[in-house]
Design a protein around this motif. Structure first.
Motif, mmCIF file in Angstrom:
data_model
loop_
_atom_site.group_PDB
_atom_site.id
_atom_site.type_symbol
_atom_site.label_atom_id
_atom_site.label_comp_id
_atom_site.label_asym_id
_atom_site.label_seq_id
_atom_site.Cartn_x
_atom_site.Cartn_y
_atom_site.Cartn_z
ATOM 1 N N PRO A 68 0.821 -1.210 0.000
ATOM 2 C CA PRO A 68 0.000 0.000 0.000
ATOM 3 C C PRO A 68 0.855 1.260 0.000
ATOM 4 N N LYS A 69 0.264 2.375 -0.355
ATOM 5 C CA LYS A 69 0.983 3.646 -0.495
ATOM 6 C C LYS A 69 1.573 4.138 0.822
ATOM 7 N N ASP A 70 0.914 3.869 1.949
ATOM 8 C CA ASP A 70 1.372 4.381 3.246
ATOM 9 C C ASP A 70 2.366 3.453 3.943
ATOM 10 N N LEU A 71 3.044 2.613 3.199
ATOM 11 C CA LEU A 71 3.941 1.610 3.754
ATOM 12 C C LEU A 71 5.030 2.229 4.625
ATOM 13 N N LYS A 72 5.566 3.376 4.238
ATOM 14 C CA LYS A 72 6.661 3.994 4.989
ATOM 15 C C LYS A 72 6.216 4.434 6.382
ATOM 16 N N ASN A 73 4.941 4.672 6.578
ATOM 17 C CA ASN A 73 4.425 5.119 7.868
ATOM 18 C C ASN A 73 3.643 4.017 8.566
ATOM 19 N N SER A 74 4.004 2.770 8.292
ATOM 20 C CA SER A 74 3.242 1.643 8.831
ATOM 21 C C SER A 74 4.143 0.651 9.549
ATOM 22 N N PHE A 75 3.559 -0.007 10.524
ATOM 23 C CA PHE A 75 4.181 -1.173 11.123
ATOM 24 C C PHE A 75 3.061 -2.138 11.471
ATOM 25 N N VAL A 76 3.424 -3.369 11.724
ATOM 26 C CA VAL A 76 2.432 -4.373 12.056
ATOM 27 C C VAL A 76 2.811 -5.056 13.364
ATOM 28 N N ARG A 77 1.798 -5.541 14.053
ATOM 29 C CA ARG A 77 1.992 -6.384 15.219
ATOM 30 C C ARG A 77 1.324 -7.714 14.902
ATOM 31 N N VAL A 78 2.136 -8.738 14.829
ATOM 32 C CA VAL A 78 1.650 -10.062 14.475
ATOM 33 C C VAL A 78 1.437 -10.851 15.769
ATOM 34 N N PHE A 79 0.180 -11.170 16.061
ATOM 35 C CA PHE A 79 -0.155 -11.953 17.251
ATOM 36 C C PHE A 79 -0.218 -13.417 16.844
ATOM 37 N N GLN A 80 0.649 -14.238 17.448
ATOM 38 C CA GLN A 80 0.662 -15.653 17.128
ATOM 39 C C GLN A 80 0.254 -16.525 18.296
ATOM 40 N N ASN A 81 0.309 -15.967 19.510
ATOM 41 C CA ASN A 81 -0.058 -16.777 20.657
ATOM 42 C C ASN A 81 -0.385 -15.889 21.849
ATOM 43 N N GLY A 82 -0.983 -16.481 22.821
ATOM 44 C CA GLY A 82 -1.328 -15.778 24.037
ATOM 45 C C GLY A 82 -1.586 -16.788 25.140
ATOM 46 N N VAL A 83 -1.717 -16.275 26.350
ATOM 47 C CA VAL A 83 -2.008 -17.135 27.486
ATOM 48 C C VAL A 83 -3.081 -16.494 28.354
ATOM 49 N N VAL A 84 -3.842 -17.334 29.012
ATOM 50 C CA VAL A 84 -4.823 -16.899 29.994
ATOM 51 C C VAL A 84 -4.453 -17.626 31.283
ATOM 52 N N MET A 85 -4.354 -16.867 32.378
ATOM 53 C CA MET A 85 -3.979 -17.494 33.644
ATOM 54 C C MET A 85 -4.754 -16.882 34.797
ATOM 55 N N ASN A 86 -4.923 -17.681 35.838
ATOM 56 C CA ASN A 86 -5.609 -17.166 37.018
ATOM 57 C C ASN A 86 -4.629 -16.367 37.876
ATOM 58 N N TYR A 87 -5.145 -15.767 38.934
ATOM 59 C CA TYR A 87 -4.370 -14.904 39.824
ATOM 60 C C TYR A 87 -3.156 -15.630 40.394
ATOM 61 N N GLN A 88 -3.357 -16.821 40.942
ATOM 62 C CA GLN A 88 -2.254 -17.549 41.580
ATOM 63 C C GLN A 88 -1.163 -17.906 40.580
ATOM 64 N N THR A 89 -1.562 -18.364 39.408
ATOM 65 C CA THR A 89 -0.573 -18.698 38.378
ATOM 66 C C THR A 89 0.184 -17.448 37.950
ATOM 67 N N ALA A 90 -0.522 -16.334 37.799
ATOM 68 C CA ALA A 90 0.128 -15.074 37.421
ATOM 69 C C ALA A 90 1.175 -14.679 38.456
ATOM 70 N N LYS A 91 0.851 -14.843 39.747
ATOM 71 C CA LYS A 91 1.818 -14.516 40.804
ATOM 72 C C LYS A 91 3.054 -15.407 40.700
ATOM 73 N N GLU A 92 2.855 -16.700 40.437
ATOM 74 C CA GLU A 92 3.981 -17.628 40.319
ATOM 75 C C GLU A 92 4.837 -17.308 39.094
ATOM 76 N N VAL A 93 4.190 -16.983 37.982
ATOM 77 C CA VAL A 93 4.938 -16.606 36.769
ATOM 78 C C VAL A 93 5.711 -15.313 37.026
ATOM 79 N N HIS A 94 5.104 -14.372 37.704
ATOM 80 C CA HIS A 94 5.751 -13.096 38.037
ATOM 81 C C HIS A 94 7.002 -13.342 38.884
ATOM 82 N N LYS A 95 6.861 -14.197 39.893
ATOM 83 C CA LYS A 95 7.991 -14.545 40.766
ATOM 84 C C LYS A 95 9.096 -15.233 39.977
ATOM 85 N N TRP A 96 8.721 -16.206 39.149
ATOM 86 C CA TRP A 96 9.676 -16.957 38.335
ATOM 87 C C TRP A 96 10.409 -16.025 37.373
ATOM 88 N N LEU A 97 9.649 -15.161 36.692
ATOM 89 C CA LEU A 97 10.250 -14.233 35.746
ATOM 90 C C LEU A 97 11.170 -13.250 36.468
#
Length: 115
Positions: A68-97
């Motif tokens: 497209p013409k506006d290519l120079k002013n464009s970027f893309v975000r490609v979403f390929q995956n995601g996760v859903v977690m509960n509160y406790q799992t999020a806390k454990e992932v936060h601690k681990w990270l």
């Protein structure tokens, strides 16, 4: 005193393939779970480009004919995956990270000291 132990075996699907991500988007859903959608942000790619041919060789691209013409002013975000977690799992992932970030910062600091 002996400690009880339990072994965890890891199973990897045949198509297991870690992906590179450089960003995330998400929040809290109506069930109180945390959703993280990982993406790769990059420059937009053209849908087409027109080149001229001189003496049987492709010349440099003609920028006016990039779609497209506006290519120079464009970027893309490609979403390929995601996760859903509960509160406790999020806390454990936060601690681990957090632990891994601290270890990485230590390595970086040691490398700086060597220079």
């Amino acid at each position: 005193m002996s400690k009880d132990t339990i072994k965890c075996k890891y199973i990897f699907e045949e198509d297991y393939n870690p992906l590179y991500v450089n960003g995330a988007q998400g929040g809290i859903n109506s069930l109180g779970e945390i959703i993280i959608n990982f993406y790769l942000e990059r420059n937009a790619l053209p849908k087409s480009q027109t080149f001229s041919v001189e003496n049987g060789k492709i010349s440099k691209e003609n920028i006016d004919k990039v779609e497209p013409k506006d290519l120079k002013n464009s970027f893309v975000r490609v979403f390929q995956n995601g996760v859903v977690m509960n509160y406790q799992t999020a806390k454990e992932v936060h601690k681990w990270l957090g632990k891994h970030i601290e270890s990485l910062e230590q390595i970086i600091d040691e490398q700086k000291d060597k220079k």
